[in-house]
Write a protein that holds these residues in place. Structure first.
Motif, PDB file in Angstrom:
ATOM      1  N   MET A  28      68.322  11.191  58.419  1.00  0.00           N
ATOM      2  CA  MET A  28      67.043  11.130  57.706  1.00  0.00           C
ATOM      3  C   MET A  28      67.248  10.706  56.247  1.00  0.00           C
ATOM      4  O   MET A  28      66.403  10.014  55.679  1.00  0.00           O
ATOM      5  CB  MET A  28      66.319  12.474  57.757  1.00  0.00           C
ATOM      6  CG  MET A  28      65.889  12.918  59.128  1.00  0.00           C
ATOM      7  SD  MET A  28      64.758  11.780  59.920  1.00  0.00           S
ATOM      8  CE  MET A  28      65.593  11.506  61.454  1.00  0.00           C
ATOM      9  N   THR A  34      62.448   8.690  55.335  1.00  0.00           N
ATOM     10  CA  THR A  34      62.351   9.918  56.115  1.00  0.00           C
ATOM     11  C   THR A  34      63.042  11.111  55.452  1.00  0.00           C
ATOM     12  O   THR A  34      63.310  12.108  56.119  1.00  0.00           O
ATOM     13  CB  THR A  34      62.945   9.686  57.519  1.00  0.00           C
ATOM     14  OG1 THR A  34      64.290   9.228  57.387  1.00  0.00           O
ATOM     15  CG2 THR A  34      62.132   8.684  58.301  1.00  0.00           C
ATOM     16  N   TRP A  37      61.846  14.688  56.153  1.00  0.00           N
ATOM     17  CA  TRP A  37      62.224  15.279  57.431  1.00  0.00           C
ATOM     18  C   TRP A  37      63.608  15.921  57.363  1.00  0.00           C
ATOM     19  O   TRP A  37      63.943  16.759  58.187  1.00  0.00           O
ATOM     20  CB  TRP A  37      62.171  14.231  58.536  1.00  0.00           C
ATOM     21  CG  TRP A  37      60.776  13.892  58.919  1.00  0.00           C
ATOM     22  CD1 TRP A  37      60.022  14.528  59.860  1.00  0.00           C
ATOM     23  CD2 TRP A  37      59.965  12.858  58.383  1.00  0.00           C
ATOM     24  NE1 TRP A  37      58.785  13.942  59.924  1.00  0.00           N
ATOM     25  CE2 TRP A  37      58.720  12.907  59.028  1.00  0.00           C
ATOM     26  CE3 TRP A  37      60.158  11.892  57.406  1.00  0.00           C
ATOM     27  CZ2 TRP A  37      57.680  12.036  58.744  1.00  0.00           C
ATOM     28  CZ3 TRP A  37      59.125  11.024  57.127  1.00  0.00           C
ATOM     29  CH2 TRP A  37      57.906  11.102  57.788  1.00  0.00           C
ATOM     30  N   GLY A  69      53.751  13.824  61.062  1.00  0.00           N
ATOM     31  CA  GLY A  69      55.180  13.922  60.765  1.00  0.00           C
ATOM     32  C   GLY A  69      55.993  14.308  61.985  1.00  0.00           C
ATOM     33  O   GLY A  69      57.114  13.821  62.187  1.00  0.00           O
ATOM     34  N   VAL A  72      56.679  11.259  64.175  1.00  0.00           N
ATOM     35  CA  VAL A  72      57.814  10.476  63.656  1.00  0.00           C
ATOM     36  C   VAL A  72      59.125  11.192  63.964  1.00  0.00           C
ATOM     37  O   VAL A  72      60.107  10.575  64.387  1.00  0.00           O
ATOM     38  CB  VAL A  72      57.654  10.237  62.133  1.00  0.00           C
ATOM     39  CG1 VAL A  72      58.898   9.591  61.555  1.00  0.00           C
ATOM     40  CG2 VAL A  72      56.427   9.397  61.848  1.00  0.00           C
ATOM     41  N   TRP A  73      59.146  12.515  63.777  1.00  0.00           N
ATOM     42  CA  TRP A  73      60.348  13.306  64.033  1.00  0.00           C
ATOM     43  C   TRP A  73      60.799  13.181  65.487  1.00  0.00           C
ATOM     44  O   TRP A  73      61.985  13.010  65.763  1.00  0.00           O
ATOM     45  CB  TRP A  73      60.116  14.768  63.665  1.00  0.00           C
ATOM     46  CG  TRP A  73      61.210  15.663  64.108  1.00  0.00           C
ATOM     47  CD1 TRP A  73      61.229  16.449  65.216  1.00  0.00           C
ATOM     48  CD2 TRP A  73      62.488  15.845  63.485  1.00  0.00           C
ATOM     49  NE1 TRP A  73      62.420  17.115  65.318  1.00  0.00           N
ATOM     50  CE2 TRP A  73      63.204  16.759  64.264  1.00  0.00           C
ATOM     51  CE3 TRP A  73      63.073  15.322  62.340  1.00  0.00           C
ATOM     52  CZ2 TRP A  73      64.485  17.164  63.923  1.00  0.00           C
ATOM     53  CZ3 TRP A  73      64.357  15.737  62.014  1.00  0.00           C
ATOM     54  CH2 TRP A  73      65.043  16.644  62.790  1.00  0.00           C
TER      55      TRP A  73
END
Length: 124
Positions: A28, A34, A37, A69, A72-73
């Motif tokens: 990340m 990112t 994250w 979020g 995306v994770w």
């Protein structure tokens, strides 16, 4: 008792799960965009290292941003960390002593998939 459970957990699967989360945190950071994250990965990684005596609860202020979020994770890192929990849980369930730790691994799968909007608190 929780210290004993944590030590056994650490030896059987906690250390390897922690390394997986820290690898996700490093990835990340490399991707720059990112970086937020990374915080979630490190927080859940420390929890996966020493989980007994703590619990994961929903954060009441989490909203749509956490949901987006988490999407995306899941795409970037959540699916393979959840797979790590599932494989570790299956391996631990082979022995009678490992069954409680395998179940604990299965309970961490939703947290591995959707860590944003969660917080770790002490059990009371």
């Amino acid at each position: 008792m929780k210290t004993l459970l944590n030590v056994i957990w650490l030896v059987l699967s906690g250390f390897w799960l922690f390394l997986g989360y820290m690898l996700a945190a490093a990835i990340m950071c490399v991707l720059i965009v990112t970086i937020p994250w990374r915080v979630a990965a490190a927080r859940i990684g420390v929890y996966a290292l020493w989980p007994f005596g703590k619990e994961v609860v929903d954060r009441p202020t989490a909203g749509v941003g956490s949901m987006l979020g988490n999407i995306v994770w899941v795409i970037l890192a959540g699916w393979w960390i959840a797979l790590e929990h599932i494989l570790s849980g299956i391996a631990l369930c082979i022995t009678i002593i490992g069954i409680p730790f395998g179940i604990a691994n299965f309970k961490l799968v939703p947290v591995a998939l959707f860590p944003l909007g969660k917080q770790i608190v002490d059990k009371r």
